[in-house]
Design a protein around this motif. Structure first.
Motif, mmCIF file in Angstrom:
data_model
loop_
_atom_site.group_PDB
_atom_site.id
_atom_site.type_symbol
_atom_site.label_atom_id
_atom_site.label_comp_id
_atom_site.label_asym_id
_atom_site.label_seq_id
_atom_site.Cartn_x
_atom_site.Cartn_y
_atom_site.Cartn_z
ATOM 1 N N CYS A 90 0.883 -1.148 -0.049
ATOM 2 C CA CYS A 90 -0.118 0.145 -0.077
ATOM 3 C C CYS A 90 0.873 1.183 0.025
ATOM 4 C CB CYS A 90 -1.085 0.017 1.336
ATOM 5 S SG CYS A 90 -2.104 -1.434 1.245
ATOM 6 N N THR A 91 2.225 0.891 0.079
ATOM 7 C CA THR A 91 2.962 2.397 0.011
ATOM 8 C C THR A 91 3.166 2.867 -1.406
ATOM 9 O OG1 THR A 91 4.327 1.300 1.874
ATOM 10 C CG2 THR A 91 5.458 2.919 0.565
ATOM 11 N N THR A 92 3.001 4.173 -1.350
ATOM 12 C CA THR A 92 3.325 4.931 -2.648
ATOM 13 C C THR A 92 4.479 5.782 -2.537
ATOM 14 O OG1 THR A 92 1.452 6.656 -2.104
ATOM 15 C CG2 THR A 92 0.683 4.708 -3.356
ATOM 16 N N SER A 93 4.975 6.069 -1.475
ATOM 17 C CA SER A 93 6.069 7.037 -1.121
ATOM 18 C C SER A 93 6.617 6.803 0.011
ATOM 19 C CB SER A 93 5.834 8.594 -1.410
ATOM 20 O OG SER A 93 4.974 8.988 -0.437
ATOM 21 N N VAL A 94 7.962 7.053 0.340
ATOM 22 C CA VAL A 94 8.717 7.100 1.503
ATOM 23 C C VAL A 94 9.428 8.195 1.681
ATOM 24 C CG1 VAL A 94 10.254 5.783 3.278
ATOM 25 C CG2 VAL A 94 8.732 4.586 1.395
ATOM 26 N N SER A 95 9.382 9.128 2.648
ATOM 27 C CA SER A 95 9.932 10.299 2.710
ATOM 28 C C SER A 95 11.541 10.200 3.062
ATOM 29 C CB SER A 95 9.234 11.176 3.867
ATOM 30 O OG SER A 95 9.523 10.588 5.232
ATOM 31 N N LYS A 96 12.272 11.354 2.849
ATOM 32 C CA LYS A 96 13.784 11.151 3.158
ATOM 33 C C LYS A 96 13.948 10.917 4.682
ATOM 34 C CE LYS A 96 15.205 13.456 -1.044
ATOM 35 N NZ LYS A 96 16.154 14.638 -1.542
ATOM 36 N N PRO A 97 13.273 11.768 5.318
ATOM 37 C CA PRO A 97 13.485 11.559 6.953
ATOM 38 C C PRO A 97 13.136 10.077 7.383
ATOM 39 C CG PRO A 97 12.384 13.657 6.557
ATOM 40 C CD PRO A 97 12.549 12.704 5.048
ATOM 41 N N ALA A 98 12.140 9.421 6.792
ATOM 42 C CA ALA A 98 11.780 7.970 6.981
ATOM 43 C C ALA A 98 12.993 6.904 6.553
ATOM 44 C CB ALA A 98 10.372 7.719 6.355
ATOM 45 N N ILE A 99 13.595 7.224 5.574
ATOM 46 C CA ILE A 99 14.595 6.493 5.003
ATOM 47 C C ILE A 99 15.969 6.757 5.888
ATOM 48 C CG2 ILE A 99 16.248 6.080 3.386
ATOM 49 C CD1 ILE A 99 13.641 4.984 2.534
ATOM 50 N N LYS A 100 16.067 7.876 6.431
ATOM 51 C CA LYS A 100 17.064 8.190 7.162
ATOM 52 C C LYS A 100 17.094 7.551 8.611
ATOM 53 C CE LYS A 100 19.766 12.295 9.128
ATOM 54 N NZ LYS A 100 19.739 13.833 9.477
ATOM 55 N N LEU A 101 15.658 7.448 9.188
ATOM 56 C CA LEU A 101 15.387 6.802 10.179
ATOM 57 C C LEU A 101 15.782 5.197 10.332
ATOM 58 C CD1 LEU A 101 14.566 7.215 13.464
ATOM 59 C CD2 LEU A 101 12.071 7.093 12.349
ATOM 60 N N LEU A 125 16.673 -6.170 16.101
ATOM 61 C CA LEU A 125 16.082 -6.968 14.938
ATOM 62 C C LEU A 125 14.652 -7.179 14.945
ATOM 63 C CD1 LEU A 125 18.802 -9.913 14.792
ATOM 64 C CD2 LEU A 125 18.465 -7.877 13.080
ATOM 65 N N GLY A 126 13.901 -7.326 16.128
ATOM 66 C CA GLY A 126 12.655 -7.305 16.105
ATOM 67 C C GLY A 126 11.919 -5.966 15.726
ATOM 68 N N ASP A 127 12.433 -4.998 16.445
ATOM 69 C CA ASP A 127 11.997 -3.472 16.408
ATOM 70 C C ASP A 127 11.966 -2.909 15.045
ATOM 71 O OD1 ASP A 127 10.774 -1.557 18.022
ATOM 72 O OD2 ASP A 127 12.589 -0.479 17.735
ATOM 73 N N PHE A 128 12.866 -3.644 14.219
ATOM 74 C CA PHE A 128 12.996 -2.852 12.887
ATOM 75 C C PHE A 128 11.568 -2.889 12.277
ATOM 76 C CE2 PHE A 128 12.940 -4.062 8.328
ATOM 77 C CZ PHE A 128 13.810 -2.919 7.832
ATOM 78 N N HIS A 129 11.153 -4.110 12.396
ATOM 79 C CA HIS A 129 9.452 -4.226 11.759
ATOM 80 C C HIS A 129 8.543 -2.976 12.247
ATOM 81 C CE1 HIS A 129 10.664 -8.037 9.797
ATOM 82 N NE2 HIS A 129 11.717 -8.214 10.711
ATOM 83 N N VAL A 130 8.577 -3.003 13.446
ATOM 84 C CA VAL A 130 7.946 -1.741 14.209
ATOM 85 C C VAL A 130 8.156 -0.541 13.515
ATOM 86 C CG1 VAL A 130 7.086 -0.770 16.361
ATOM 87 C CG2 VAL A 130 7.480 -3.208 16.017
ATOM 88 N N CYS A 131 9.527 -0.191 13.427
ATOM 89 C CA CYS A 131 10.107 0.908 13.113
ATOM 90 C C CYS A 131 9.763 1.313 11.538
ATOM 91 C CB CYS A 131 11.716 1.010 13.232
ATOM 92 S SG CYS A 131 12.483 2.434 12.582
ATOM 93 N N LEU A 132 9.966 0.251 10.906
ATOM 94 C CA LEU A 132 9.423 0.174 9.211
ATOM 95 C C LEU A 132 7.822 0.490 9.133
ATOM 96 C CD1 LEU A 132 9.843 -0.084 6.600
ATOM 97 C CD2 LEU A 132 9.239 -2.631 6.771
ATOM 98 N N ALA A 133 6.865 0.043 10.171
ATOM 99 C CA ALA A 133 5.495 0.395 9.826
ATOM 100 C C ALA A 133 5.424 1.807 10.258
ATOM 101 C CB ALA A 133 4.750 -0.434 10.862
ATOM 102 N N GLU A 134 6.134 2.308 11.396
ATOM 103 C CA GLU A 134 6.025 3.644 11.961
ATOM 104 C C GLU A 134 6.377 4.658 10.529
ATOM 105 O OE1 GLU A 134 6.533 3.211 16.446
ATOM 106 O OE2 GLU A 134 8.235 3.605 15.344
ATOM 107 N N CYS A 135 7.615 4.210 10.208
ATOM 108 C CA CYS A 135 8.000 5.079 9.168
ATOM 109 C C CYS A 135 7.291 5.068 7.580
ATOM 110 C CB CYS A 135 9.605 4.592 8.582
ATOM 111 S SG CYS A 135 10.835 5.005 9.709
ATOM 112 N N LEU A 136 6.421 4.029 7.486
ATOM 113 C CA LEU A 136 5.533 4.027 6.455
ATOM 114 C C LEU A 136 3.995 4.704 6.635
ATOM 115 C CD1 LEU A 136 6.096 0.577 4.918
ATOM 116 C CD2 LEU A 136 7.143 2.478 4.348
ATOM 117 N N GLY A 137 3.929 5.374 7.696
ATOM 118 C CA GLY A 137 3.057 6.317 8.460
ATOM 119 C C GLY A 137 1.956 5.441 8.963
ATOM 120 N N ASN A 138 2.118 4.136 9.564
ATOM 121 C CA ASN A 138 0.834 3.484 10.100
ATOM 122 C C ASN A 138 1.247 2.928 11.562
ATOM 123 O OD1 ASN A 138 -1.303 1.580 10.808
ATOM 124 N ND2 ASN A 138 -1.734 1.409 8.460
ATOM 125 N N THR A 139 0.644 4.040 12.499
ATOM 126 C CA THR A 139 1.129 3.800 13.794
ATOM 127 C C THR A 139 0.326 2.523 14.381
ATOM 128 O OG1 THR A 139 -0.436 5.191 14.594
ATOM 129 C CG2 THR A 139 2.115 6.106 14.269
#
Length: 258
Positions: A90-101, A125-139
């Motif tokens: 469902c992702t259409t874009s990822v911001s530069k700050p998100a990629i940086k994070l 390693l587990g928290d990466f997946h949580v961080c990814l969801a947050e960076c993709l904008g779905n808390t």
């Protein structure tokens, strides 16, 4: 005074860091002493975790971390596939700050893998997946993934995962690189492969296998399993073995929360 939310968050973190094992007892009085709060607040925290599928309660034995069955383990990984692949799809874009994070998180993962803090490595390693969801904008999905990641961490401990941490980190890096290039389908494909690799590393019995295999082998007549039939090839009698009774005292685990 520590809140119920803080207690439940600390328990989840400890699980993801592999500091609390599957089936560990979570005594209300012990937790109340460790967090300097009332048992009522502890009970509220544990009730929330029970609703999230992380702990279970018995009227006689108290509160315990779950010990997922084989079916529950497979269902957990299927759920993660649906959530994480769908999130990327469902992702259409990822911001530069998100990629940086995300890259910052990867740097922490790599540093932890080189170090000797296994708990921190497991958590990151587990928290990466949580961080990814947050960076993709779905808390909302990030919160859901935090619970599923904790559950699959318990599964990995229970079923003796052999998945290599460095390999996992490398797959995370591939996902971030694909997202940075805008290759959503590629990122989804890598995520599917990554979750599959993590699941394949577990010692799960394949569907259709013999559920009594280990018990059947243990109870096999000695004359059939002794090779040359000599006493030296026979397993040591049960009454002469030194059995180590697992301790019901989870204070060692609980202290690691603080």
């Amino acid at each position: 005074m520590t809140s119920a939310t803080e207690i439940s968050d600390r328990i989840i973190e400890a699980v993801m860091a592999q500091k609390l094992a599957p089936g560990a007892r979570l005594g209300e009085q012990q937790l109340a002493m460790l967090f300097d709060c009332s048992r009522t607040i502890v009970r509220e925290a544990l009730t929330r975790l029970a609703a999230r599928g992380i702990v279970t309660v018995s009227s006689r034995r108290g509160w315990y971390l779950i010990e997922p069955s084989l079916d529950e383990a497979r269902e957990a990984f299927e759920a993660r596939r649906v959530i994480e692949m769908g999130l990327i799809r469902c992702t259409t874009s990822v911001s530069k700050p998100a990629i940086k994070l995300l890259k910052s998180h990867l740097a922490k993962e790599k540093a932890a893998i080189k170090g000797d803090d296994v708990g921190l490595r497991s958590f990151l390693l587990g928290d990466f997946h949580v961080c990814l969801a947050e960076c993709l904008g779905n808390t909302l999905l990030a919160d859901t993934l935090r619970d599923f990641t904790a559950r699959t961490t318990l599964i990995a401990m229970l079923y003796q995962s052999s998945h290599d941490a460095a390999h996992s980190c490398a797959e995370h890096a591939e996902i971030v690189a694909a997202l940075e290039r805008g290759e959503w389908a590629k990122a989804e494909q890598i995520m599917q492969r990554h979750i599959g690799n993590v699941q394949d590393a577990l010692k799960l019995q394949p569907p259709g296998g013999d559920p009594l295999a280990e018990l059947r082998k243990a109870l096999k007549p000695l004359k059939e399993g002794g090779g040359d039939g000599s006493m030296e090839s026979v397993a040591q009698p049960l009454h002469t073995r030194s059995a180590s009774k697992p301790s019901d005292d989870s204070s060692t685990y609980l202290r690691s929360l603080l």
